[in-house]
Design an enzyme around this catalytic site. Structure first.
Site, PDB file in Angstrom:
ATOM      1  N   SER A 143      -1.752   6.291   2.341  1.00  0.00           N
ATOM      2  CA  SER A 143      -3.118   5.778   2.147  1.00  0.00           C
ATOM      3  C   SER A 143      -3.929   5.639   3.434  1.00  0.00           C
ATOM      4  CB  SER A 143      -3.073   4.419   1.475  1.00  0.00           C
ATOM      5  OG  SER A 143      -3.241   4.593   0.099  1.00  0.00           O
TER       6      SER A 143
ATOM      7  N   LYS B  44      -6.745   7.874   3.825  1.00  0.00           N
ATOM      8  CA  LYS B  44      -8.009   7.643   3.116  1.00  0.00           C
ATOM      9  C   LYS B  44      -9.115   7.238   4.086  1.00  0.00           C
ATOM     10  CE  LYS B  44      -5.522   6.321  -1.078  1.00  0.00           C
ATOM     11  NZ  LYS B  44      -4.945   5.212  -1.825  1.00  0.00           N
TER      12      LYS B  44
ATOM     13  N   TYR C 298      -5.476  16.085  -1.737  1.00  0.00           N
ATOM     14  CA  TYR C 298      -5.131  14.667  -1.641  1.00  0.00           C
ATOM     15  C   TYR C 298      -3.641  14.465  -1.295  1.00  0.00           C
ATOM     16  CZ  TYR C 298      -4.181   9.872  -3.069  1.00  0.00           C
ATOM     17  OH  TYR C 298      -3.748   8.568  -3.094  1.00  0.00           O
TER      18      TYR C 298
ATOM     19  N   TYR D  73      -4.651  -3.136   0.251  1.00  0.00           N
ATOM     20  CA  TYR D  73      -4.443  -3.187  -1.204  1.00  0.00           C
ATOM     21  C   TYR D  73      -4.959  -4.516  -1.765  1.00  0.00           C
ATOM     22  CZ  TYR D  73      -1.320   0.616   0.113  1.00  0.00           C
ATOM     23  OH  TYR D  73      -0.805   1.760   0.640  1.00  0.00           O
TER      24      TYR D  73
ATOM     25  N   VAL E 289       1.852   3.448   1.815  1.00  0.00           N
ATOM     26  CA  VAL E 289       3.183   3.195   1.256  1.00  0.00           C
ATOM     27  C   VAL E 289       4.302   3.912   2.024  1.00  0.00           C
ATOM     28  CG1 VAL E 289       2.398   2.616  -1.075  1.00  0.00           C
ATOM     29  CG2 VAL E 289       2.944   4.996  -0.518  1.00  0.00           C
TER      30      VAL E 289
HETATM   31  N1  GLU Z   1      -0.002   9.218  -2.018  1.00  0.00           N
HETATM   32  C1  GLU Z   1       0.094   7.872  -2.465  1.00  0.00           C
HETATM   33  C2  GLU Z   1      -0.369   7.722  -3.892  1.00  0.00           C
HETATM   34  O1  GLU Z   1      -1.362   8.278  -4.255  1.00  0.00           O
HETATM   35  C3  GLU Z   1      -0.704   6.989  -1.541  1.00  0.00           C
HETATM   36  C4  GLU Z   1      -0.513   5.569  -1.888  1.00  0.00           C
HETATM   37  C5  GLU Z   1      -0.646   4.620  -0.784  1.00  0.00           C
HETATM   38  O2  GLU Z   1      -0.212   4.791   0.344  1.00  0.00           O
HETATM   39  O3  GLU Z   1      -1.249   3.589  -1.086  1.00  0.00           O
HETATM   40  O4  GLU Z   1       0.217   7.053  -4.677  1.00  0.00           O
END
Ligand code: GLU
Length: 305
Positions: free
Chosen positions: A61, A64, A189, A241, A259
């Site tokens: 994430s 992002k 993604y 989160y 994660v």
């Molecule tokens: N690739 C992970 C997903 O889409 C990223 C999640 C994360 O790091 O929050 O579930």
């Protein structure tokens, strides 16, 4: 500073045993629970590092934030924020619920999966390979080194098991919010989430955000101040989160976790911090990383909120 960092490292190691490695992407389960690495870059460009600061892991994430900065830099803000909001959700990162119940159906922000998938769909290029190659170049510019690559094992592992992200993407497609072809956008993604960086790379990106786009190592303006500002603001409200509120109260620094076990934190005008510790709490934040962040914040009085 180096001594303090080593103390914080020693004092935080115990927390590795208190978290759980993510297994919903099967390849992430291969990480070592006891790993911990920390790196700091300060406003003079000095680097401090300890533990497994150079062990690469998939940034998940954290990508992002980088993708948000990239698309803002490449195409401006409005292309993103006409499709994605700027509000926290209080829900888990992969939640579908508000997409359907909110009036606009727009993802609430670019740091949850739904919003990030839209940002991936906006990346320039014809095919996923081209889009991801251009984005990798941007990340290379941020970390100041070449060859930023994807961990293929993690990429395939997520691609093979991503029923929920597929549901999100198809729903957004139906609502006419997701640009491009669904599987191709998901490919971008999954690739960006599988980018492999280390804690030092994260600290180098974080100091650029902390210095409003200026890199004190290369003495160069890398990002527009506005981009750093938008990223940091969203990191405060949505970066950790559904633990973002608690993190803001306890630690008080804009940060983003993934994660894969990474945390990237930007302390305005002072320092960039990167932490790697793959054992997570129930919300998806690195357990030892949280311990490190709270100790650093306390001992160096880093709170900006
Ligand atoms: N690739 C992970 C997903 O889409 C990223 C999640 C994360 O790091 O929050 O579930």
């Amino acid at each position: 500073m180096q001594k303090l960092l080593e103390e914080v490292y020693e004092q935080s190691l115990f927390a590795c045993n208190m978290g759980k490695i993510a297994t919903y992407i099967p390849a992430l389960a291969l990480a070592d629970q006891n790993d911990l690495g920390i790196a700091i870059v300060d406003k003079e460009g000095q680097v401090f590092k300890t533990g497994l600061f150079d062990k690469r892991f998939s940034i998940q994430s954290i990508s992002k934030v980088l993708a948000l900065a990239y698309v803002m830099d490449d195409q401006g803000e409005s292309v993103i924020f006409s499709r994605v909001g700027k509000e926290p959700t209080g829900d888990p990162f992969n939640s579908l619920v508000r997409l359907e119940t909110s009036a606009s159906h727009k993802p609430f922000n670019p740091l949850i999966n739904a919003g990030a998938i839209v940002v991936s769909g906006l990346m320039r290029g014809n095919k996923p390979e081209e889009k991801i190659a251009l984005f990798a170049k941007f990340v290379e510019k941020l970390v100041g080194r070449g060859s930023v690559t994807r961990n293929n094992e993690v990429y395939h592992s997520e691609k093979d098991t991503a029923a929920r992200n597929r549901s999100i993407a198809w729903f957004l497609k139906e609502m006419d919010i997701l640009p491009g072809e669904v599987e191709e956008t998901l490919d971008v993604y999954f690739s960006q989430c599988a980018f492999s960086l280390d804690a030092l790379d994260l600290a180098k990106v974080a100091i650029i955000l902390a210095m409003d786009g200026f890199d004190p190592i290369r003495k160069e303006q890398i990002l527009k101040p506005r981009i750093a500002h938008v990223c940091k603001s969203l990191m405060v409200t949505c970066g950790m989160y559904d633990g973002s509120g608690e993190f803001a109260v306890d630690v008080g620094i804009p940060a983003k976790s993934g994660v894969g076990g990474g945390i990237m934190a930007a302390v305005r005008d002072r320092m960039g911090i990167g932490v790697y510790g793959p054992a997570l709490d129930e919300k998806g934040n690195s357990k030892a990383g949280l311990e490190v962040m709270s100790r650093l914040s306390e001992r160096l009085d880093l709170r900006v909120l």
